[in-house]
Design a protein around this motif. Structure first.
Motif, PDB file in Angstrom:
ATOM      1  N   HIS A   1     -19.137 -20.399 -15.804  1.00  0.00           N
ATOM      2  CA  HIS A   1     -19.112 -21.039 -17.124  1.00  0.00           C
ATOM      3  C   HIS A   1     -17.691 -21.546 -17.380  1.00  0.00           C
ATOM      4  CE1 HIS A   1     -19.314 -21.604 -21.448  1.00  0.00           C
ATOM      5  NE2 HIS A   1     -20.634 -21.540 -21.350  1.00  0.00           N
TER       6      HIS A   1
ATOM      7  N   TYR B   1     -15.455 -19.172 -19.481  1.00  0.00           N
ATOM      8  CA  TYR B   1     -15.558 -17.751 -19.136  1.00  0.00           C
ATOM      9  C   TYR B   1     -14.255 -16.990 -19.395  1.00  0.00           C
ATOM     10  CZ  TYR B   1     -16.186 -13.521 -16.361  1.00  0.00           C
ATOM     11  OH  TYR B   1     -16.256 -12.212 -15.947  1.00  0.00           O
TER      12      TYR B   1
ATOM     13  N   GLU C   1     -22.024 -14.972 -20.433  1.00  0.00           N
ATOM     14  CA  GLU C   1     -22.385 -14.004 -19.391  1.00  0.00           C
ATOM     15  C   GLU C   1     -23.566 -14.478 -18.549  1.00  0.00           C
ATOM     16  OE1 GLU C   1     -22.764  -9.210 -19.245  1.00  0.00           O
ATOM     17  OE2 GLU C   1     -23.948 -10.238 -20.760  1.00  0.00           O
ATOM     18  N   ARG C   2     -24.439 -15.249 -19.145  1.00  0.00           N
ATOM     19  CA  ARG C   2     -25.589 -15.748 -18.384  1.00  0.00           C
ATOM     20  C   ARG C   2     -25.159 -16.551 -17.165  1.00  0.00           C
ATOM     21  NH1 ARG C   2     -29.316 -18.730 -22.619  1.00  0.00           N
ATOM     22  NH2 ARG C   2     -27.873 -20.283 -21.882  1.00  0.00           N
TER      23      ARG C   2
ATOM     24  N   TYR D   1     -19.804 -14.118 -25.880  1.00  0.00           N
ATOM     25  CA  TYR D   1     -19.715 -13.518 -24.548  1.00  0.00           C
ATOM     26  C   TYR D   1     -21.103 -13.449 -23.899  1.00  0.00           C
ATOM     27  CZ  TYR D   1     -19.606  -9.825 -21.058  1.00  0.00           C
ATOM     28  OH  TYR D   1     -19.772  -9.107 -19.922  1.00  0.00           O
ATOM     29  N   GLU D   2     -22.107 -13.072 -24.677  1.00  0.00           N
ATOM     30  CA  GLU D   2     -23.466 -12.968 -24.127  1.00  0.00           C
ATOM     31  C   GLU D   2     -23.974 -14.322 -23.644  1.00  0.00           C
ATOM     32  OE1 GLU D   2     -25.504 -11.045 -27.344  1.00  0.00           O
ATOM     33  OE2 GLU D   2     -24.569  -9.108 -26.893  1.00  0.00           O
TER      34      GLU D   2
ATOM     35  N   LYS E   1     -18.683 -11.227 -29.321  1.00  0.00           N
ATOM     36  CA  LYS E   1     -19.659 -10.653 -28.380  1.00  0.00           C
ATOM     37  C   LYS E   1     -20.852 -11.579 -28.204  1.00  0.00           C
ATOM     38  CE  LYS E   1     -21.353  -6.597 -28.623  1.00  0.00           C
ATOM     39  NZ  LYS E   1     -21.810  -5.273 -29.004  1.00  0.00           N
TER      40      LYS E   1
ATOM     41  N   MET F   1     -13.740 -14.206 -22.355  1.00  0.00           N
ATOM     42  CA  MET F   1     -13.479 -12.819 -21.945  1.00  0.00           C
ATOM     43  C   MET F   1     -12.189 -12.302 -22.579  1.00  0.00           C
ATOM     44  SD  MET F   1     -15.970 -11.795 -20.161  1.00  0.00           S
ATOM     45  CE  MET F   1     -15.336 -10.335 -19.385  1.00  0.00           C
TER      46      MET F   1
ATOM     47  N   GLY G   1     -21.852 -16.356 -15.937  1.00  0.00           N
ATOM     48  CA  GLY G   1     -20.788 -15.650 -15.243  1.00  0.00           C
ATOM     49  C   GLY G   1     -19.523 -16.466 -15.141  1.00  0.00           C
ATOM     50  N   ARG G   2     -18.789 -16.272 -14.064  1.00  0.00           N
ATOM     51  CA  ARG G   2     -17.497 -16.945 -13.885  1.00  0.00           C
ATOM     52  C   ARG G   2     -17.616 -18.460 -13.761  1.00  0.00           C
ATOM     53  NH1 ARG G   2     -14.761 -12.093 -10.744  1.00  0.00           N
ATOM     54  NH2 ARG G   2     -16.815 -11.614  -9.969  1.00  0.00           N
TER      55      ARG G   2
END
Length: 146
Positions: free
Chosen positions: A67, A70, A61-62, A57-58, A54, A74, A64-65
């Motif tokens: 990265h 990603y 997430e900054r 993931y954080e 997680k 995910m 999004g796709r």
């Protein structure tokens, strides 16, 4: 707020209600499931692995796709969550937690309903649910989702 005899009476009754909940079978099952999960090394390993993924993931997430990692991150988060949720101790804890939440929701509903059917009460993880028979989506019933 001034401490009136009525306020003191309400606080005493609230404390009694809290003691009844903490003495209930539902609460005892919750505590036992929590202790079992905390004592199980495999459950704790899976929880830590999920928490670590997680954190990754954080970070991803900054961006999004866009990265580069990603999709990989995910997929890893979903897999680690699934692994964690499939552990018997984690699953038993989640069931016991939902049962306790249901009891607390029912108590809140009864207390609010004894005052007025229009009082909105947090329920099932939702911030507010309309207890007056409406749909609860905030549209005033105009959406037809009731």
């Amino acid at each position: 707020m001034l401490a009136t005899s009525e306020t003191v009476e309400i606080l005493d009754q609230s404390e009694q209600l809290g003691k009844l909940v903490s003495g209930s079978d539902v609460y005892e099952r919750y505590l036992q499931a929590k202790q079992d999960m905390e004592r199980d090394r495999e459950a704790q390993r899976l929880i830590r692995a999920f928490q670590d993924s997680k954190t990754q993931y954080e970070e991803v997430e900054r961006f999004g796709r866009y990265h580069p990692d990603y999709n990989q991150i995910m997929k890893a988060v979903r897999q680690k969550k699934r692994d964690m949720d499939m552990n018997d101790y984690v699953a038993a804890y989640k069931v016991a937690e939902r049962e306790l939440q249901k009891l607390l929701d029912e108590l809140s509903q009864i207390i609010a309903g004894s005052i007025s059917p229009q009082i909105k009460v947090p329920k099932d993880g939702a911030v507010f649910q309309d207890t007056g028979g409406g749909c609860g989506c905030g549209s005033g019933g105009g959406c037809g989702c009731s």
